[in-house]
Design a protein around this motif. Sequence first.
Motif, PDB file in Angstrom:
ATOM      1  N   UNK A 271       0.834  -1.200   0.000  1.00 37.11           N
ATOM      2  CA  UNK A 271       0.000   0.000   0.000  1.00 37.11           C
ATOM      3  C   UNK A 271       0.869   1.251   0.000  1.00 37.11           C
ATOM      4  N   UNK A 272       0.535   2.180  -0.891  1.00 41.07           N
ATOM      5  CA  UNK A 272       1.313   3.417  -0.981  1.00 41.07           C
ATOM      6  C   UNK A 272       0.430   4.537  -1.506  1.00 41.07           C
ATOM      7  N   UNK A 273       0.628   5.743  -0.952  1.00 43.04           N
ATOM      8  CA  UNK A 273      -0.071   6.918  -1.443  1.00 43.04           C
ATOM      9  C   UNK A 273       0.651   7.556  -2.622  1.00 43.04           C
ATOM     10  N   UNK A 274       1.877   7.107  -2.868  1.00 40.56           N
ATOM     11  CA  UNK A 274       2.715   7.763  -3.881  1.00 40.56           C
ATOM     12  C   UNK A 274       3.065   6.883  -5.062  1.00 40.56           C
ATOM     13  N   UNK A 275       2.900   5.551  -4.917  1.00 40.75           N
ATOM     14  CA  UNK A 275       3.335   4.632  -5.963  1.00 40.75           C
ATOM     15  C   UNK A 275       2.278   3.565  -6.229  1.00 40.75           C
ATOM     16  N   UNK A 276       2.286   3.052  -7.470  1.00 40.08           N
ATOM     17  CA  UNK A 276       1.308   2.052  -7.868  1.00 40.08           C
ATOM     18  C   UNK A 276       1.877   1.187  -9.000  1.00 40.08           C
ATOM     19  N   UNK A 277       1.184   0.110  -9.295  1.00 34.08           N
ATOM     20  CA  UNK A 277       1.483  -0.736 -10.455  1.00 34.08           C
ATOM     21  C   UNK A 277       2.878  -1.370 -10.401  1.00 34.08           C
ATOM     22  N   UNK A 278       2.973  -2.464  -9.689  1.00 38.15           N
ATOM     23  CA  UNK A 278       4.226  -3.217  -9.604  1.00 38.15           C
ATOM     24  C   UNK A 278       4.535  -3.866 -10.950  1.00 38.15           C
ATOM     25  N   UNK A 279       5.789  -3.751 -11.392  1.00 40.37           N
ATOM     26  CA  UNK A 279       6.217  -4.410 -12.630  1.00 40.37           C
ATOM     27  C   UNK A 279       7.372  -5.369 -12.326  1.00 40.37           C
ATOM     28  N   UNK A 280       8.610  -4.929 -12.532  1.00 37.49           N
ATOM     29  CA  UNK A 280       9.769  -5.814 -12.340  1.00 37.49           C
ATOM     30  C   UNK A 280       9.967  -6.163 -10.872  1.00 37.49           C
ATOM     31  N   UNK A 281      10.439  -7.385 -10.632  1.00 37.74           N
ATOM     32  CA  UNK A 281      10.683  -7.852  -9.263  1.00 37.74           C
ATOM     33  C   UNK A 281      12.001  -8.613  -9.198  1.00 37.74           C
TER      34      UNK A 281
END
Length: 297
Positions: A271-281
């Motif tokens: 959960x983040x107010x500043x970041x979204x949409x996980x891609x590379x891991x």
Amino acid sequence: MKILYSFSFFLASVLSFPAFAQTATDLWVVETSGKSGKFKILPETAYALTNRPEYDNQPSFINEYQMVFSAADENDNFDIIVYNFNSKKFTNMSRTSDRNENSPMITDCGMYISAVVSEPDKKQRVWLYPLTFEPAELLYDDIEPVGYYDWYDNKAAMFVLGEPNHLVYARGRNDILTIDSAVARAIIKRPKTSEITYLSTDEFRDVGGQKAFMLKSFDIESAERSEYYFGVPGSQDFIWLDKNYLLMASGNNIYKRKYTETNWELVGTINSDTHQNITRMAYSEDLEILVVAMDRK
């Protein structure tokens, strides 16, 4: 000479061809618990490792305490950065103004960091950067433009752009094996096997208006082909936790499944107010952490 990384300049994304354009991204770190089928993330531990308006992306662990990633400055110049989780320090492995380095990872022999380099003449080829910080070496002078790749037996499986695109394996200078022509951007060797795995853009199912691509495998040694069911809808990125379990993400949710099963299990949400949409891991079993790239809102 080692140059300390400064947050006033670098960070990275996907390669510079139009099909895979990206927005600004940062790297986040989250602690994990359990192994294999018991793997979970601990969302309350998540924090931003980088936090700049440029790009930080394509993380990859090179040993039990160090990670490499691509980084771009305000002029969209990309370089290789090493982060040490013990010392909490960033170091430039490259610092070039006439070329861009993307998709860094450790080679099978452990002596180099490899990268796809966008050269001054716009060629995109695989180069090797010695861990001793000596000058980089061109690996395959006749294979380009390379998009993404991984290693097996000290040779590269590469996604080569063209009409059509091709996934190839370089068995020798004049011995190039074509694996497939319809592949998404993640080219990943399955751990402790001779299999190159990828998502097929030709085979998918529609789930709520999003494509779930078929996960395919090609065994370099036996030439056998396998299908490991569908990925998470809307995602082109995956990693192997180990020989049996995969990770994918959708939005801020991270999922796992055994390669022989069909259903994805939610392992946690960042959960983040500043970041979204996980891609590379990138996953480190030694440190018990997962590093993810996330878009800035």
